[in-house]
Design a protein around this motif. Sequence first.
Motif, PDB file in Angstrom:
ATOM      1  N   LYS A   1       7.757  -6.877  -3.976  1.00  0.00           N
ATOM      2  CA  LYS A   1       6.977  -5.731  -4.445  1.00  0.00           C
ATOM      3  C   LYS A   1       7.726  -4.939  -5.512  1.00  0.00           C
ATOM      4  O   LYS A   1       7.105  -4.383  -6.429  1.00  0.00           O
ATOM      5  CB  LYS A   1       6.616  -4.826  -3.269  1.00  0.00           C
ATOM      6  N   GLU A   2       9.052  -4.896  -5.404  1.00  0.00           N
ATOM      7  CA  GLU A   2       9.827  -4.227  -6.455  1.00  0.00           C
ATOM      8  C   GLU A   2       9.713  -4.997  -7.773  1.00  0.00           C
ATOM      9  O   GLU A   2       9.644  -4.388  -8.852  1.00  0.00           O
ATOM     10  CB  GLU A   2      11.284  -4.099  -6.023  1.00  0.00           C
TER      11      GLU A   2
ATOM     12  N   PRO B   1       4.804  -4.624  -8.419  1.00  0.00           N
ATOM     13  CA  PRO B   1       4.054  -3.794  -7.460  1.00  0.00           C
ATOM     14  C   PRO B   1       2.620  -4.240  -7.248  1.00  0.00           C
ATOM     15  O   PRO B   1       2.025  -3.932  -6.207  1.00  0.00           O
ATOM     16  CB  PRO B   1       4.114  -2.398  -8.105  1.00  0.00           C
TER      17      PRO B   1
ATOM     18  N   ARG C   1       1.647  -7.297  -6.851  1.00  0.00           N
ATOM     19  CA  ARG C   1       1.617  -8.538  -6.071  1.00  0.00           C
ATOM     20  C   ARG C   1       1.176  -8.237  -4.635  1.00  0.00           C
ATOM     21  O   ARG C   1       1.729  -7.355  -3.977  1.00  0.00           O
ATOM     22  CB  ARG C   1       2.997  -9.179  -6.079  1.00  0.00           C
ATOM     23  N   ASP C   2       0.199  -8.965  -4.151  1.00  0.00           N
ATOM     24  CA  ASP C   2      -0.298  -8.788  -2.784  1.00  0.00           C
ATOM     25  C   ASP C   2       0.593  -9.597  -1.843  1.00  0.00           C
ATOM     26  O   ASP C   2       0.599 -10.831  -1.891  1.00  0.00           O
ATOM     27  CB  ASP C   2      -1.750  -9.259  -2.688  1.00  0.00           C
ATOM     28  N   VAL C   3       1.338  -8.902  -0.984  1.00  0.00           N
ATOM     29  CA  VAL C   3       2.331  -9.531  -0.114  1.00  0.00           C
ATOM     30  C   VAL C   3       1.952  -9.294   1.337  1.00  0.00           C
ATOM     31  O   VAL C   3       1.701  -8.151   1.754  1.00  0.00           O
ATOM     32  CB  VAL C   3       3.748  -8.976  -0.384  1.00  0.00           C
TER      33      VAL C   3
ATOM     34  N   LEU D   1       5.639   0.276   0.217  1.00  0.00           N
ATOM     35  CA  LEU D   1       5.470  -0.397  -1.074  1.00  0.00           C
ATOM     36  C   LEU D   1       4.155  -1.168  -1.159  1.00  0.00           C
ATOM     37  O   LEU D   1       3.840  -1.718  -2.206  1.00  0.00           O
ATOM     38  CB  LEU D   1       6.637  -1.351  -1.321  1.00  0.00           C
TER      39      LEU D   1
ATOM     40  N   VAL E   1       3.208  -3.655   1.319  1.00  0.00           N
ATOM     41  CA  VAL E   1       3.228  -4.919   2.055  1.00  0.00           C
ATOM     42  C   VAL E   1       2.367  -4.780   3.308  1.00  0.00           C
ATOM     43  O   VAL E   1       2.416  -3.772   4.007  1.00  0.00           O
ATOM     44  CB  VAL E   1       4.670  -5.310   2.438  1.00  0.00           C
TER      45      VAL E   1
END
Length: 468
Positions: A60-61, A64, A66-68, A211, A213
Motif C-alpha cells: 500500500k505504501e 495506495p 492497490r487493492d490488498v 492504509l 488493507v
Amino acid sequence: MAFSPAPATSLADARPDVFWTDRPELRPTPRSALTGHAGRADLVVVGGGFTGLWAAIQAKEDDPSRDVVLLEAGRLGVGASGRNGGFVSPSLTHGLAQGVAQWPDEIATLERLAAESFAGWQATLVEHRIDADFHLPGELTLALSEHQVSAVREAYDLHREHGKAVELLDAAGARSRVDSPLYRAGFLDPEVGLVDPARLVWGLAEAAEGLGVRLHEDTRVTGFDVDGAGVRVSTEWGSLRAGRVVVGTGAAPGVLRRFRAWVLPVYDHVLMTEPLSPAQLGSVGWEGREGLTDAGNQFHYYRRTLDDRVLFGGYDANYHFPGRIDPALEQEQGSHRLLARHFFEIFPQLEGVRFTHRWAGVIDTTSRFTPVFGTALGGRLAYAIGYTGLGVGSTRFGARVALDLVDGRETEATRLRMVREKPIPFPPEPIRYAAVRATRAALAAEDRTGRRGLWLKALDRLGVGFDS
C-alpha cells in the motif's frame, strides 16, 4: 555443564498459554472471515504474521490505490509472530558469522540492506504510533563454559572486523551487568532490540487497515489456480480472484508442496516468570535490560519485560516425525522442566520464583538458517519463508523481496545470491528425522566438550546445519 534440579513448585501454577496473547484487555476484536466468492483484489497476501503484514503495508505504501487483501488461517498473533521472545535483530543472514560464511562477497551489501531495512522497521512504528514496547538495549552473548569463551572472543573479533561497535566483557564485566555464577565472558551487540511481539502484530494489523488493507481472520487458504492473467485463491469458505499473490506462512503446513523440501517445523519452548520483586532484581542486576543469549549450539535466550518478568526460552529444538505440527506438542513437560532447571542454575539467587506461563512455538528452519525466496504459477505468486527464529526484524526485508519478485522488479535485493539461490533441501523421511537426531546429538557433544566432531565438520563443508 551440569544443571541442578529446580524446585518442582516453580511450574505448578504456570498457565499452558502464551503470555503475550494471554491479555484479553489488549487483544483486538476478531476480523471477519472471507466467505463466498468474494470478487477480485489486486494483491492477496496469505499469512497474517510478520511477513504478511509487512507485505501488505509496503504494497500500500508503494501504491495506495492497490487493492490488498490479507488472509489469516487463524487469529492474528496466535502463530509464531505472536509467541516468540521478541528479540529484534537487524541481521538478514541469521547473524554476521553465517552471512560471512555463506556470502562473503555480498556481506557488505547484506549488512547495508539490513541497516536500511531496520531503520524502515523503526520508522513505521513511529509513523503509525505502534506501541509495542520497542526498546534498544542491545544483546549480550555469554560464555557459560571455558570453551565458549573462545567462541565469544571469535564472534567479537568478527564483529569488530566488520565495523560493529561491540564491547568485549570478561567474567567480572559480564557479571557487573547481569549477575550469574556461570558467566565467564561476553560481548555486547548494541544493535539488537526488544519488543512485545503480540502488540507488534496487532499494531501492524491496525496500521495495514489504516492504509486500506482488507484483513480477514479464520480464513484458511486451500489452493491456487491460474486464472487468466491472475490467480484464483481458494479458501475453506469460498474463493477470491487475485492479480498477484504473496505467501508468508512460516512453518505452517505449506499451501505449496515445494515448501516441505526446504523448511523444517521445529518446536521451541518458553517460560515466563512472575514479576520479580525489587530485592530479586537487585540480586541479579540487569539494569540495562539487555537481551541475553549464550554461546552454545543449544542456546538459551532470555530477557526482562518492561513489567520485570523474565522470559526464558530455547535450548531444546524439537523436530517431530514426520514434520508433525500439533497443539498437543506445545506442552512438552520434559522441555519445560529442563528450562526451569537451567533457569535456576543460571540464577540460583532467584530460587523460589514461580513461572506464570509456559508455551512453545514452531520455527520455520532452513538448512542455511536464512529464508527461501521464489515464485510460482508463472510469476503470479511469490513467497518468503524460513527465517529460523530471527524473523521479527528481517521479515520486513523478506516481504519487500517477495513484493519485488511478484511485481517483476529487478532490484539490488532480488539480485542477491541469498534471494536467487535456494538452500540445500532436507532429505526425505525417514532419513530427515535420523539426520536431525544425529545433528542434535553432535551439537550437544560439542557443547559438552568444545570439540567439533566429524559429522558437524561434514555439514560445515556442505554449508548446512540445524538450528532454532
